[in-house]
Enzyme design. Structure first.
Site, PDB file in Angstrom:
ATOM      1  N   THR A 149       0.683  -1.176   0.034  1.00  0.00           N
ATOM      2  CA  THR A 149      -0.050   0.064  -0.031  1.00  0.00           C
ATOM      3  C   THR A 149       0.839   1.368  -0.121  1.00  0.00           C
ATOM      4  OG1 THR A 149      -1.778  -1.289   1.127  1.00  0.00           O
ATOM      5  CG2 THR A 149      -1.680   1.340   1.333  1.00  0.00           C
ATOM      6  N   GLU A 150       0.532   1.985  -1.040  1.00  0.00           N
ATOM      7  CA  GLU A 150       1.427   3.294  -1.203  1.00  0.00           C
ATOM      8  C   GLU A 150       2.758   3.088  -0.974  1.00  0.00           C
ATOM      9  OE1 GLU A 150      -0.382   6.195  -1.851  1.00  0.00           O
ATOM     10  OE2 GLU A 150      -2.117   4.707  -1.963  1.00  0.00           O
ATOM     11  N   ALA A 151       3.447   1.964  -1.534  1.00  0.00           N
ATOM     12  CA  ALA A 151       4.543   1.649  -1.480  1.00  0.00           C
ATOM     13  C   ALA A 151       5.326   1.700  -0.125  1.00  0.00           C
ATOM     14  CB  ALA A 151       5.502   2.641  -2.326  1.00  0.00           C
ATOM     15  N   TRP A 300       5.756   6.367  -0.771  1.00  0.00           N
ATOM     16  CA  TRP A 300       5.888   7.528  -1.806  1.00  0.00           C
ATOM     17  C   TRP A 300       4.973   8.458  -1.589  1.00  0.00           C
ATOM     18  CZ3 TRP A 300       3.337   5.197  -6.672  1.00  0.00           C
ATOM     19  CH2 TRP A 300       1.790   5.061  -6.705  1.00  0.00           C
TER      20      TRP A 300
END
Length: 396
Positions: A149-151, A300
């Site tokens: 999730t979201e890097a 990120w």
């Protein structure tokens, strides 16, 4: 040869109904927490502005360039559920894309959750397996590359993902982990052999955030200009990772974003030393040039590129702890409705809306939020968690 690796995150959260403290203990069904009317309205809007036209354009580009244009997607489980319920032709269009052989799919948590940050990673592992099963059923695909999730990434997550059999993992090319090194190479995780693909955030954000910013020195951004910037980069691999909603939703059609995308493959391929690869091909083609050691989680998101996006203030941390603490009891009850609702409440967006960051980060958070303020979001979310904690009354 320098390869361009395009990866798109495709996600929609299940936004919450307004939930007063006076409603605690009165909920008939855990699914009453979700604002189905608002969610359907937003999904149809984004489907027409982004998903359907962008899928069609990319399918045409893959055909036009004899599959030399290659891309990758991460499709969250909540996004797929929206498609199945409201616009099933989107799934058909993704099947067409995958069927070209020029498109790869990436594994992640089904509910786009923060379960990778839980003390116990059992829930994280279960959500990954749910996502894996969904991709097998719908697309007959078994991913080899994982994107949390979201890097979100740290050494512990990398070790768990490697133990689950994945060959590559995606995260942010943050300066704090690279120092003097470039994100334009494959690295390996510390203490295991999983390969790490690092997002080139400067080039990615030129499209994702700055494309339509008229005050930006790079404006207007053309495919020719952007390709020339990439051609000047040293390294094996340029990872361009961004939200899929960049095309048509964050940057509307009248900004020229679709024309930019239409001409980008041709301009990249005009450079003889450049080609396109999927994430799987990047992992298979390139060997690591060093080791990435990340003891504290990065992502990120936002300028800080850490997990303060979701856990940066006391309100967020309190909700996160309540959410995590609910898990053992819900699983013990073996109530599938409660389990599914709890997992949908884990979607990272709910904590994202409670961020109190200022400046550019705060503006982005406000853009995505359907609340009047982070404090409204906190009260609403915590009321729901407290109701969940008390237990729901099943329908007769």
């Amino acid at each position: 040869m320098t390869s361009v690796c395009f990866y798109f995150e495709v996600h929609q959260p299940m936004r919450l109904n307004r939930f007063s403290v006076f409603n605690i203990g009165k909920t008939e069904s855990p699914f009453d927490y979700f604002d189905n009317q608002l969610n359907e309205k937003i999904f149809h809007k984004v489907a027409n502005k982004c998903y359907l036209p962008t899928n069609k354009l990319l399918l045409d580009l893959i055909d036009q360039h004899d599959k030399k244009f290659r891309i990758s997607y991460s499709l969250t489980g909540t996004f797929i559920e929206y498609c199945q319920k409201h616009v099933p032709e989107i799934i058909d269009s993704f099947k067409d894309l995958v069927g070209t052989g020029a498109v790869d799919l990436i594994e992640e948590t089904y509910f786009h959750s923060l379960s990778g940050l839980y003390t116990d990673l059992t829930e994280f592992e279960e959500q990954v397996y749910l996502h894996n099963s969904m991709l097998k059923d719908l697309f007959r695909v078994t991913p080899k590359v994982f994107r949390n999730t979201e890097a979100i990434y740290d050494n512990r997550i990398a070790k768990k993902v490697a133990d689950m059999g994945y060959k590559g993992i995606i995260t942010e090319g943050a300066k704090k982990i690279l120092d003097w090194r470039s994100p334009n190479y494959v690295y390996k995780a510390v203490d295991n052999d999983i390969k790490v693909l690092l997002r080139n955030y400067m080039l990615s954000d030129d499209i994702g955030f700055r494309f339509s910013a008229q005050g930006w020195t790079g404006f207007p951004l053309t495919a020719d200009k952007y390709s020339s910037w990439m051609a000047q980069n040293q390294g094996d691999l340029i990872n361009l990772f961004m939200d899929y909603e960049t095309f048509g939703e964050h940057h509307w059609q009248d900004t020229g974003i679709f024309e930019f995308l239409k001409h980008l493959p041709e301009n990249v391929l005009n450079h003889e030393h450049m080609d396109f690869v999927t994430v799987r091909e990047a992992v298979e083609r390139y060997e690591p040039r060093g080791t990435i050691d990340v003891p504290w989680a990065i992502s990120w998101a936002d300028e800080d590129r850490d997990v303060s996006t979701w856990l940066g203030n006391d309100m967020q941390r309190a909700c996160f702890q309540e959410l995590q603490d609910l898990g053992p009891q819900i699983k013990k009850e073996k109530n599938q409705k409660k389990l599914e609702a709890w997992r949908k409440l884990q979607t990272s967006d709910h904590l994202y809306y409670i961020s109190t960051k200022g400046f550019e980060d705060g503006a982005v958070h406000s853009y995505f939020s359907h609340y009047d303020s982070p404090y409204d979001g906190f009260i609403n979310y915590m009321n729901i968690l407290q109701d969940f904690k008390q237990g729901m009354k099943p329908k007769p």
